[in-house]
Design a protein around this motif. Structure first.
Motif, mmCIF file in Angstrom:
data_model
loop_
_atom_site.group_PDB
_atom_site.id
_atom_site.type_symbol
_atom_site.label_atom_id
_atom_site.label_comp_id
_atom_site.label_asym_id
_atom_site.label_seq_id
_atom_site.Cartn_x
_atom_site.Cartn_y
_atom_site.Cartn_z
ATOM 1 N N ASN A 184 42.881 81.622 52.596
ATOM 2 C CA ASN A 184 42.993 82.351 53.840
ATOM 3 C C ASN A 184 44.454 82.558 54.185
ATOM 4 O OD1 ASN A 184 42.691 83.485 56.340
ATOM 5 N ND2 ASN A 184 41.954 81.629 57.353
ATOM 6 N N ALA A 185 44.950 83.774 53.938
ATOM 7 C CA ALA A 185 46.362 84.062 54.186
ATOM 8 C C ALA A 185 46.680 84.057 55.671
ATOM 9 C CB ALA A 185 46.737 85.407 53.571
ATOM 10 N N ALA A 186 45.648 84.191 56.514
ATOM 11 C CA ALA A 186 45.871 84.214 57.958
ATOM 12 C C ALA A 186 45.935 82.812 58.548
ATOM 13 C CB ALA A 186 44.768 85.019 58.637
ATOM 14 N N GLN A 187 45.675 81.803 57.750
ATOM 15 C CA GLN A 187 45.708 80.429 58.243
ATOM 16 C C GLN A 187 47.128 80.039 58.630
ATOM 17 O OE1 GLN A 187 44.372 77.530 55.413
ATOM 18 N NE2 GLN A 187 44.364 75.843 56.882
ATOM 19 N N ALA A 188 47.294 79.567 59.853
ATOM 20 C CA ALA A 188 48.620 79.207 60.340
ATOM 21 C C ALA A 188 48.951 77.773 59.982
ATOM 22 C CB ALA A 188 48.693 79.412 61.851
ATOM 23 N N GLY A 189 50.221 77.517 59.821
ATOM 24 C CA GLY A 189 50.652 76.167 59.490
ATOM 25 C C GLY A 189 52.142 76.009 59.679
ATOM 26 N N PHE A 190 52.721 75.081 58.918
ATOM 27 C CA PHE A 190 54.138 74.762 59.034
ATOM 28 C C PHE A 190 54.847 74.921 57.697
ATOM 29 C CE2 PHE A 190 51.948 72.023 62.111
ATOM 30 C CZ PHE A 190 52.676 72.245 63.277
ATOM 31 N N TYR A 191 56.126 75.283 57.763
ATOM 32 C CA TYR A 191 57.044 75.082 56.651
ATOM 33 C C TYR A 191 57.800 73.793 56.948
ATOM 34 C CZ TYR A 191 56.584 79.890 54.854
ATOM 35 O OH TYR A 191 56.109 81.058 54.327
ATOM 36 N N LEU A 192 57.858 72.916 55.971
ATOM 37 C CA LEU A 192 58.596 71.670 56.156
ATOM 38 C C LEU A 192 60.014 71.841 55.628
ATOM 39 C CD1 LEU A 192 59.006 68.743 56.828
ATOM 40 C CD2 LEU A 192 57.851 68.121 54.683
ATOM 41 N N LEU A 193 60.976 71.883 56.548
ATOM 42 C CA LEU A 193 62.392 71.955 56.196
ATOM 43 C C LEU A 193 62.982 70.558 56.337
ATOM 44 C CD1 LEU A 193 63.982 74.611 55.431
ATOM 45 C CD2 LEU A 193 61.761 74.978 56.546
#
Length: 263
Positions: free
Chosen positions: A101-110
């Motif tokens: 699901n490309a619409a699934q929201a999440g985080f980038y961990l920097l």
């Protein structure tokens, strides 16, 4: 010929102007979409070419953004998980033709990486993790190596930016990871008081199960969509012209109009 010109244009000024606007807007939007597609293809080709160049090492010396941008780079150092930044509202990375699901929201961990042999910091985009749907403040469970690590990825100026409403005037807490909308490298360097590279390193998939996804989509993702949008805009322009012409010819062929012209 004069009567045809009159039926199509002179007696239909409003319809002609409206049709002309539709044609101009449709063609302009279609050309713009084609330009977007060509830009993505050119960027992807440039990125691929730069990736074929010799791999840089972050530990060798301090690289500038111009020197390292879109190049492959390796680095050795220790992660500083207590200074990690989770970038919110980031879509799930999907490989070309991949499922999910490309619409699934999440985080980038920097996460900052302190380079071995010095005090310079290199910010690393370790990957993507899904957001907790019940409590968005709950950070995803991930694993971070404790000792020295060797990482490899591609250099970018930033991890991508999203629209942010306002900005926080108060200094963020420095005693642990935090959630942000965007990463400002310069502000972070001033806040922490450390020397750091003027870019981020986006890790490539290494097969290490740390709870993060790194199947980054190629830059050409969306090109087909741009072509489809361009076709729709050109079709709208063509439909506007056909409707204008057909209605004008139908009006021209009306007997009352033709008899009026002859008188």
């Amino acid at each position: 010929m004069n009567s045809l010109f009159t039926a199509l244009i002179t007696k239909r000024i409003v319809a002609t102007v409206s049709a002309l606007l539709i044609i101009v807007i449709g063609c302009a939007a279609g050309i713009w979409q084609l330009g977007r597609a060509e830009s993505k293809i050119a960027l992807a080709a440039n990125l691929l070419a730069r990736q074929q160049m010799p791999i840089l090492s972050a530990n060798d010396r301090a690289w500038t953004l111009t020197e390292a941008s879109e190049r492959r780079m390796t680095a050795r150092g220790r992660y500083l998980p207590e200074a990690a930044i989770w970038l919110d509202n980031r879509p799930r990375p999907l490989p070309e033709g991949g499922s999910g699901n490309a619409a699934q929201a999440g985080f980038y961990l920097l996460m900052p990486l302190r380079l071995e042999g010095g005090d310079e910091i290199l910010w690393v985009n370790r990957g993507w993790a899904p957001r907790n749907q019940e409590n968005r403040e709950t950070l995803p469970p991930i694993q971070t190596p404790v000792g020295p690590v060797n990482v490899e990825g591609i250099v970018f100026a930033h991890p991508g930016k999203v629209y942010e409403l306002g900005s926080s005037k108060s200094a963020p807490p420095l005693n642990g990871p935090r959630i942000e909308q965007n990463l400002d490298l310069e502000s972070e360097a001033k806040l922490r008081g450390w020397a750091q590279s003027p870019f981020i390193l986006r890790l490539e998939e290494s097969g290490i199960p740390d709870g993060l996804l790194r199947e980054w989509a190629p830059l050409t993702t969306g090109v087909d969509r741009h072509y489809a949008y361009a076709f729709q805009w050109f079709a709208l322009a063509f439909a506007g012209f056909v409707f204008w012409l057909a209605s004008g010819l139908r009006q021209y062929k009306r007997p009352d109009l033709k008899s009026g012209d002859q008188g």
